[in-house]
Design an enzyme around this catalytic site. Sequence first.
Site, PDB file in Angstrom:
ATOM      1  N   HIS A  97      56.511 -20.709  48.424  1.00  0.00           N
ATOM      2  CA  HIS A  97      56.872 -21.359  47.872  1.00  0.00           C
ATOM      3  C   HIS A  97      57.931 -22.431  48.193  1.00  0.00           C
ATOM      4  O   HIS A  97      59.146 -23.360  48.095  1.00  0.00           O
ATOM      5  CB  HIS A  97      56.158 -21.425  46.053  1.00  0.00           C
ATOM      6  CG  HIS A  97      58.028 -20.242  46.054  1.00  0.00           C
ATOM      7  ND1 HIS A  97      57.726 -19.344  45.711  1.00  0.00           N
ATOM      8  CD2 HIS A  97      59.022 -20.793  45.415  1.00  0.00           C
ATOM      9  CE1 HIS A  97      58.276 -18.744  45.266  1.00  0.00           C
ATOM     10  NE2 HIS A  97      59.287 -19.565  44.835  1.00  0.00           N
ATOM     11  N   ASP A 127      50.959 -16.082  48.575  1.00  0.00           N
ATOM     12  CA  ASP A 127      52.920 -16.703  48.331  1.00  0.00           C
ATOM     13  C   ASP A 127      53.956 -16.349  49.790  1.00  0.00           C
ATOM     14  O   ASP A 127      55.001 -16.124  48.914  1.00  0.00           O
ATOM     15  CB  ASP A 127      53.362 -16.620  47.217  1.00  0.00           C
ATOM     16  CG  ASP A 127      54.500 -17.510  46.574  1.00  0.00           C
ATOM     17  OD1 ASP A 127      54.821 -18.884  47.713  1.00  0.00           O
ATOM     18  OD2 ASP A 127      55.349 -16.851  45.661  1.00  0.00           O
ATOM     19  N   SER A 203      64.157 -16.456  45.490  1.00  0.00           N
ATOM     20  CA  SER A 203      62.520 -15.934  45.805  1.00  0.00           C
ATOM     21  C   SER A 203      62.465 -15.765  47.695  1.00  0.00           C
ATOM     22  O   SER A 203      63.275 -16.594  47.848  1.00  0.00           O
ATOM     23  CB  SER A 203      61.706 -17.212  45.705  1.00  0.00           C
ATOM     24  OG  SER A 203      61.563 -17.320  44.159  1.00  0.00           O
TER      25      SER A 203
END
Length: 446
Positions: A97, A127, A203
């Site tokens: 993402h 992901d 992230s």
Amino acid sequence: MKAGVVRWLVVATLLAASGASADMARRRDAVVEVVQKVSPAVVYIGTEQEVESRFRRRSPLEEFFGGLGGGQERQKIEGLGSGVIIDASGIIVTNDHVIRGASAIHVVLADGRSFDAEVIGSDAANDLAVLKVSAKEALPIARLGTSSDLMIGETVVAIGSPFGLSKTVTAGVVSATGRTFRADNRVYNDFVQTDAAINPGNSGGPLLNVDGEIIGINTAIFGGGAQGIGFAIPADKVRRIVDELTRFGKVRPAWVGIDAADLPPRVARQLGWDRSYGALVTSVEPGSPAAQAGVRRGDVVAELGGSRIQDAEDFDTRVRGYPARSSFSVVLFRDGESRTLQLTPTEFPSRMVESLAWDRLGLRVKEVKGVLALSGVRPGSVASEVGLEPGDIILRVNNQQVATADAFREALLTARRGRSVLLLVRRGRYGYHITLPFEQDQGQSL
């Protein structure tokens, strides 16, 4: 200045320096050592993405059907995230993402060097993404460890770029493993939970143990990170997916041939299963890896890969975390006894994908002059009822662009365990978003 005074000042200075050195040594704990060892391998990732924005008001009919008509202009948006170098040749792991839809990806190292990155492979379902940068010399790396021996309460360190603040360090403990949670109408499975602060921009960065080994890739924030709850993809799963992405550029759809359902308490009692977790095997495809391994209809799947299976959705998600040809163990309960089997998924048979599209969606497709068109619509299907017709062009499946039959099959494989699929269909000059529910509760076997 008298000689005695000078000697005193020299001694005092030496003692102060010695004391400061001793104090520094005392303060250099495991967290400091991890940061000094690994931070050179943690990178800041900036992305650019061009999107189309509408500037003409659409008609009520277009609004109702989600049409694409109207003027459009291109707009550039920027994103940020983190990553970690795992190979000195410039291989970087991050979240899917973080880079999804990016037209340009820029990587900045801890020493300030900047590189443009190319995507080696990415997988939205897990992901994870693998990037590559080209440098003249070997780059600093972090070693990918294991998550199989994680202990609840052990110290972990997160390094990343929260809110764009590069080289930010937080520390905490492992709060839980194999964690499942729900966010944004989606269920996330098999995560390492930590109370180390993880915020937007973290992230893709690493979660590390006190030996400086990567034991997870930070990926999810629960409740905005305000409650001290963060999540990371476990290292063992990262290793499987990264190997697949590096070798093939994608994760090959895996299939074991099991269809599973939630286990109602009444059925569990009838089977003699007295636990609150597990999934029920409702069918096994003949000749499948599961059939060859000895799985039977009516078995209770208790564990997969060493962790408990909570329900059918948990089982489905966990299976998807193992690429084709990657073996894992399954603990089954049958006739009052537990038994452990080894399963090795194969690639999902193409014949079953075509059957999935026709039987559950009522669609058949073919490639026509560089686009993907409907070649058939099953009478009585939902697709027929909403007005889809042969000749309609399929542009996207669940926001994934499909221009070939192979791309359509891959997108459908990813979507097959959901309750519905979102199609972007073009007819004439206009496009429409249409949601088609899968027509039967019990889908194709995994």
